[in-house]
Design a protein around this motif. Structure first.
Motif, PDB file in Angstrom:
ATOM      1  N   GLY A  12      47.032  39.852  32.884  1.00 22.10           N
ATOM      2  CA  GLY A  12      46.446  38.574  32.500  1.00 22.10           C
ATOM      3  C   GLY A  12      47.362  37.773  31.587  1.00 22.10           C
ATOM      4  O   GLY A  12      47.508  36.553  31.739  1.00 22.10           O
ATOM      5  N   LEU A  13      48.002  38.448  30.630  1.00 23.52           N
ATOM      6  CA  LEU A  13      48.946  37.771  29.743  1.00 23.52           C
ATOM      7  C   LEU A  13      50.149  37.239  30.522  1.00 23.52           C
ATOM      8  O   LEU A  13      50.652  36.140  30.250  1.00 23.52           O
ATOM      9  CB  LEU A  13      49.410  38.724  28.643  1.00 23.52           C
ATOM     10  CG  LEU A  13      48.347  39.115  27.598  1.00 23.52           C
ATOM     11  CD1 LEU A  13      48.897  40.177  26.657  1.00 23.52           C
ATOM     12  CD2 LEU A  13      47.871  37.897  26.822  1.00 23.52           C
ATOM     13  N   PHE A  14      50.607  38.030  31.492  1.00 25.34           N
ATOM     14  CA  PHE A  14      51.711  37.580  32.336  1.00 25.34           C
ATOM     15  C   PHE A  14      51.329  36.328  33.134  1.00 25.34           C
ATOM     16  O   PHE A  14      52.091  35.355  33.191  1.00 25.34           O
ATOM     17  CB  PHE A  14      52.114  38.710  33.288  1.00 25.34           C
ATOM     18  CG  PHE A  14      52.950  38.263  34.446  1.00 25.34           C
ATOM     19  CD1 PHE A  14      54.263  37.861  34.270  1.00 25.34           C
ATOM     20  CD2 PHE A  14      52.414  38.240  35.725  1.00 25.34           C
ATOM     21  CE1 PHE A  14      55.035  37.443  35.344  1.00 25.34           C
ATOM     22  CE2 PHE A  14      53.171  37.835  36.814  1.00 25.34           C
ATOM     23  CZ  PHE A  14      54.489  37.424  36.617  1.00 25.34           C
ATOM     24  N   LEU A  15      50.139  36.346  33.717  1.00 27.30           N
ATOM     25  CA  LEU A  15      49.676  35.179  34.484  1.00 27.30           C
ATOM     26  C   LEU A  15      49.530  33.960  33.587  1.00 27.30           C
ATOM     27  O   LEU A  15      49.929  32.845  33.947  1.00 27.30           O
ATOM     28  CB  LEU A  15      48.344  35.493  35.164  1.00 27.30           C
ATOM     29  CG  LEU A  15      48.343  36.629  36.200  1.00 27.30           C
ATOM     30  CD1 LEU A  15      46.933  36.856  36.734  1.00 27.30           C
ATOM     31  CD2 LEU A  15      49.293  36.322  37.346  1.00 27.30           C
ATOM     32  N   LEU A  16      48.969  34.180  32.396  1.00 20.68           N
ATOM     33  CA  LEU A  16      48.759  33.077  31.458  1.00 20.68           C
ATOM     34  C   LEU A  16      50.092  32.469  31.028  1.00 20.68           C
ATOM     35  O   LEU A  16      50.259  31.242  31.008  1.00 20.68           O
ATOM     36  CB  LEU A  16      47.986  33.576  30.237  1.00 20.68           C
ATOM     37  CG  LEU A  16      47.649  32.532  29.161  1.00 20.68           C
ATOM     38  CD1 LEU A  16      46.751  31.447  29.744  1.00 20.68           C
ATOM     39  CD2 LEU A  16      46.982  33.203  27.972  1.00 20.68           C
ATOM     40  N   VAL A  52      54.599  24.721  39.136  1.00 13.86           N
ATOM     41  CA  VAL A  52      55.621  25.600  39.709  1.00 13.86           C
ATOM     42  C   VAL A  52      55.302  27.056  39.398  1.00 13.86           C
ATOM     43  O   VAL A  52      55.495  27.947  40.236  1.00 13.86           O
ATOM     44  CB  VAL A  52      57.018  25.232  39.174  1.00 13.86           C
ATOM     45  CG1 VAL A  52      58.073  26.207  39.690  1.00 13.86           C
ATOM     46  CG2 VAL A  52      57.378  23.811  39.583  1.00 13.86           C
ATOM     47  N   GLY A  53      54.770  27.312  38.196  1.00 13.73           N
ATOM     48  CA  GLY A  53      54.369  28.664  37.844  1.00 13.73           C
ATOM     49  C   GLY A  53      53.256  29.175  38.740  1.00 13.73           C
ATOM     50  O   GLY A  53      53.273  30.337  39.169  1.00 13.73           O
ATOM     51  N   VAL A  54      52.284  28.319  39.033  1.00 16.52           N
ATOM     52  CA  VAL A  54      51.194  28.702  39.939  1.00 16.52           C
ATOM     53  C   VAL A  54      51.742  29.012  41.334  1.00 16.52           C
ATOM     54  O   VAL A  54      51.368  30.007  41.967  1.00 16.52           O
ATOM     55  CB  VAL A  54      50.135  27.586  40.013  1.00 16.52           C
ATOM     56  CG1 VAL A  54      49.082  27.917  41.071  1.00 16.52           C
ATOM     57  CG2 VAL A  54      49.471  27.398  38.653  1.00 16.52           C
ATOM     58  N   LYS A  55      52.655  28.159  41.794  1.00 15.41           N
ATOM     59  CA  LYS A  55      53.262  28.395  43.107  1.00 15.41           C
ATOM     60  C   LYS A  55      54.038  29.709  43.130  1.00 15.41           C
ATOM     61  O   LYS A  55      54.005  30.445  44.121  1.00 15.41           O
ATOM     62  CB  LYS A  55      54.187  27.238  43.471  1.00 15.41           C
ATOM     63  CG  LYS A  55      53.479  25.933  43.790  1.00 15.41           C
ATOM     64  CD  LYS A  55      54.483  24.844  44.146  1.00 15.41           C
ATOM     65  CE  LYS A  55      53.793  23.534  44.480  1.00 15.41           C
ATOM     66  NZ  LYS A  55      54.788  22.473  44.816  1.00 15.41           N
ATOM     67  N   SER A  56      54.733  30.000  42.030  1.00 14.51           N
ATOM     68  CA  SER A  56      55.505  31.244  41.980  1.00 14.51           C
ATOM     69  C   SER A  56      54.584  32.458  42.010  1.00 14.51           C
ATOM     70  O   SER A  56      54.923  33.485  42.608  1.00 14.51           O
ATOM     71  CB  SER A  56      56.378  31.277  40.726  1.00 14.51           C
ATOM     72  OG  SER A  56      55.586  31.359  39.559  1.00 14.51           O
ATOM     73  N   ALA A  69      52.286  36.959  45.092  1.00 11.87           N
ATOM     74  CA  ALA A  69      51.169  37.607  45.785  1.00 11.87           C
ATOM     75  C   ALA A  69      51.499  37.828  47.261  1.00 11.87           C
ATOM     76  O   ALA A  69      51.202  38.889  47.829  1.00 11.87           O
ATOM     77  CB  ALA A  69      49.900  36.766  45.635  1.00 11.87           C
ATOM     78  N   VAL A  70      52.129  36.834  47.888  1.00 12.40           N
ATOM     79  CA  VAL A  70      52.535  36.977  49.292  1.00 12.40           C
ATOM     80  C   VAL A  70      53.512  38.142  49.445  1.00 12.40           C
ATOM     81  O   VAL A  70      53.401  38.958  50.371  1.00 12.40           O
ATOM     82  CB  VAL A  70      53.172  35.668  49.800  1.00 12.40           C
ATOM     83  CG1 VAL A  70      53.839  35.878  51.167  1.00 12.40           C
ATOM     84  CG2 VAL A  70      52.123  34.571  49.897  1.00 12.40           C
ATOM     85  N   THR A  71      54.469  38.238  48.521  1.00 16.40           N
ATOM     86  CA  THR A  71      55.452  39.324  48.570  1.00 16.40           C
ATOM     87  C   THR A  71      54.775  40.685  48.490  1.00 16.40           C
ATOM     88  O   THR A  71      55.059  41.588  49.293  1.00 16.40           O
ATOM     89  CB  THR A  71      56.460  39.177  47.413  1.00 16.40           C
ATOM     90  OG1 THR A  71      57.138  37.925  47.544  1.00 16.40           O
ATOM     91  CG2 THR A  71      57.463  40.312  47.417  1.00 16.40           C
ATOM     92  N   LEU A  72      53.880  40.851  47.532  1.00 16.07           N
ATOM     93  CA  LEU A  72      53.213  42.136  47.355  1.00 16.07           C
ATOM     94  C   LEU A  72      52.335  42.484  48.550  1.00 16.07           C
ATOM     95  O   LEU A  72      52.307  43.637  49.003  1.00 16.07           O
ATOM     96  CB  LEU A  72      52.375  42.109  46.071  1.00 16.07           C
ATOM     97  CG  LEU A  72      53.164  41.940  44.767  1.00 16.07           C
ATOM     98  CD1 LEU A  72      52.220  41.857  43.583  1.00 16.07           C
ATOM     99  CD2 LEU A  72      54.140  43.093  44.579  1.00 16.07           C
ATOM    100  N   VAL A  73      51.638  41.495  49.077  1.00 13.32           N
ATOM    101  CA  VAL A  73      50.781  41.734  50.242  1.00 13.32           C
ATOM    102  C   VAL A  73      51.623  42.158  51.445  1.00 13.32           C
ATOM    103  O   VAL A  73      51.267  43.086  52.180  1.00 13.32           O
ATOM    104  CB  VAL A  73      49.948  40.482  50.563  1.00 13.32           C
ATOM    105  CG1 VAL A  73      49.289  40.596  51.934  1.00 13.32           C
ATOM    106  CG2 VAL A  73      48.870  40.271  49.499  1.00 13.32           C
ATOM    107  N   THR A  84      58.137  32.104  50.816  1.00 14.11           N
ATOM    108  CA  THR A  84      58.332  31.796  49.388  1.00 14.11           C
ATOM    109  C   THR A  84      58.998  30.436  49.203  1.00 14.11           C
ATOM    110  O   THR A  84      58.577  29.630  48.361  1.00 14.11           O
ATOM    111  CB  THR A  84      59.184  32.889  48.725  1.00 14.11           C
ATOM    112  OG1 THR A  84      58.491  34.140  48.795  1.00 14.11           O
ATOM    113  CG2 THR A  84      59.463  32.549  47.267  1.00 14.11           C
ATOM    114  N   MET A  85      60.043  30.175  49.980  1.00  7.77           N
ATOM    115  CA  MET A  85      60.746  28.889  49.847  1.00  7.77           C
ATOM    116  C   MET A  85      59.843  27.718  50.213  1.00  7.77           C
ATOM    117  O   MET A  85      59.870  26.668  49.556  1.00  7.77           O
ATOM    118  CB  MET A  85      61.997  28.893  50.731  1.00  7.77           C
ATOM    119  CG  MET A  85      63.065  29.881  50.322  1.00  7.77           C
ATOM    120  SD  MET A  85      63.692  29.554  48.659  1.00  7.77           S
ATOM    121  CE  MET A  85      64.932  30.845  48.511  1.00  7.77           C
TER     122      MET A  85
END
Length: 395
Positions: free
Chosen positions: A149-153, A162-166, A171-175, A206-207
């Motif tokens: 949660g701290l990392f996301l925040l 841009v942070g939200v997009k990253s 999430a796409v990478t992990l999935v 990602t791009m």
């Protein structure tokens, strides 16, 4: 009111015009993901549960009945001993039941628990219905949730949109890794081809998420894919020269047992596959940085020719290579720091150390990844110099 509605509709149409191609590509990526995911999990049967089985459940320590744990100075202050605890189960079929639970503690496993702390308990159920429980580990779920949660925040607070997009891209990478690549490998798909195609898919998605469909992202994606491909090829070359493969990895033994039990997992390619996955993030970073910088250069000075752009890209990339290589090598050495200290303590002969499987695998991992980063620089600069100086691509 009508004017406001018309303005909103105009904004939506303008947004759709700008992002139509990106939406189409992402929709196609979702369809492709769903199709491959179905292929990856097809014909999998759930493992039947026998008369005797074990479950991992969450519990809260309510009382300490006995405690013989004490710190061991020889083990750098680690605890040894055992505890007899009362624990209330909070999940699973025994939820609400209070059980006596043994907690075995050593310097390298487990830890002494206190009242009120949560633990993961291993509950073994037998054919006659009896069940016993032991502590598996301290329950770290809440702590991990806080850290994530701290990392996301922090990412959203500093990075904004841009942070939200990253985070979406992460999430796409992990999935992709956990729900597509690994199931495919477990079904016997070719290791290196599967890993490379997964990395290429992650790169494109990602791009597109981060920058949409533009000359900048096209160049960055092509540079990333080319760089990871060269890291793969160099890893194969190094693997053949050093006569070592994935069977000599530290964690290969349990995977070999899986293969002997019928799981058609390709083990020999895992060493180079790990190199490709490890290099992907660094190569993507270098490729996007060079592509973004050259796009800005060309926007400011559109009269520059391809050779001038290529030289600019090389100058930018050369400044990045040194620190990026340091980052990769230190990451690999840091992950194996405990074993490196152990090897150092043995006072091994240099020839013995150089010929050890551990040294060979670390050299392949670190250098092959670095090769991908290094060669991504001229490749990305070349791709940008060709694409940017051609007729403007419709975005």
């Amino acid at each position: 009111m009508k004017n406001g509605t018309k303005l909103k509709q105009a904004d939506v149409r303008a947004w759709w015009t700008r992002n139509r191609l990106s939406c189409i590509i992402l929709a196609a990526a979702v369809v492709l993901f769903a199709a491959v995911r179905m292929l990856a999990v097809s014909h999998e049967q759930p493992q039947p549960r026998g008369e005797e089985y074990a479950e991992y459940e969450s519990a809260v320590i309510t009382d300490i009945l006995a405690d013989s744990t004490e710190q061991d100075p020889v083990s750098d202050g680690g605890y040894r001993g055992e505890q007899l605890l009362l624990a209330e189960v909070r999940t699973g079929q025994y939820k609400g039941e209070t059980m006596q639970v043994y907690n075995y503690v050593g310097p390298l496993y487990g830890q002494a628990l206190k009242e009120g702390q949560r633990a993961v308990v291993l509950i073994s159920t037998y054919a006659d219905g009896e069940h016993t429980a032991t502590v598996y580990e301290f329950d770290r779920a809440i702590g991990l949730a806080v850290i994530v949660g701290l990392f996301l925040l922090a990412t959203v607070a500093v990075g904004g949109k841009v942070g939200v997009k990253s985070l979406v891209a992460l999430a796409v990478t992990l999935v992709c890794l956990f729900f597509v690549m690994i199931p495919l490998l477990m079904k016997g798909a070719p290791t290196l081809l599967t890993v490379f195609l997964t990395c290429a898919y992650i790169t494109v998605v990602t791009m597109v998420i981060l920058g949409g469909v533009s000359r900048k992202t096209i160049c960055a994606a092509l540079g990333t894919i080319a760089g990871t491909a060269l890291a793969l090829l160099f890893g194969l070359l190094a693997q053949n020269l050093l006569r070592i493969d994935g069977l000599r990895l530290a964690d290969a033994e349990p995977l070999l047992q899986l293969r002997q039990m019928g799981t058609p997992l390709g083990l020999r390619g895992l060493l180079v596959a790990s190199v490709v996955i490890s290099a992907l993030g660094a190569v993507m970073d270098v490729a996007m940085s060079i592509s973004s910088a050259l796009t800005e250069v060309y926007t400011v000075a559109p009269g520059r020719d391809g050779k001038a752009l290529f030289r600019s890209g090389m100058n930018i990339g050369q400044d990045m290579v040194g620190t990026m290589i340091n980052t990769l090598i230190l990451a690999f050495l840091g992950s194996g720091l405990a074993f490196i200290i152990y090897l150092y303590s043995l006072g091994l002969d240099l020839r013995q150390l150089v010929s050890s499987p551990y040294m060979a695998t670390e050299v392949i991992s670190g250098i092959a990844s670095s090769i991908g980063v290094i060669l991504a620089v001229p490749l990305t600069a070349l791709i940008n110099s060709v694409i940017l100086t051609r007729e403007k691509i419709k975005e």
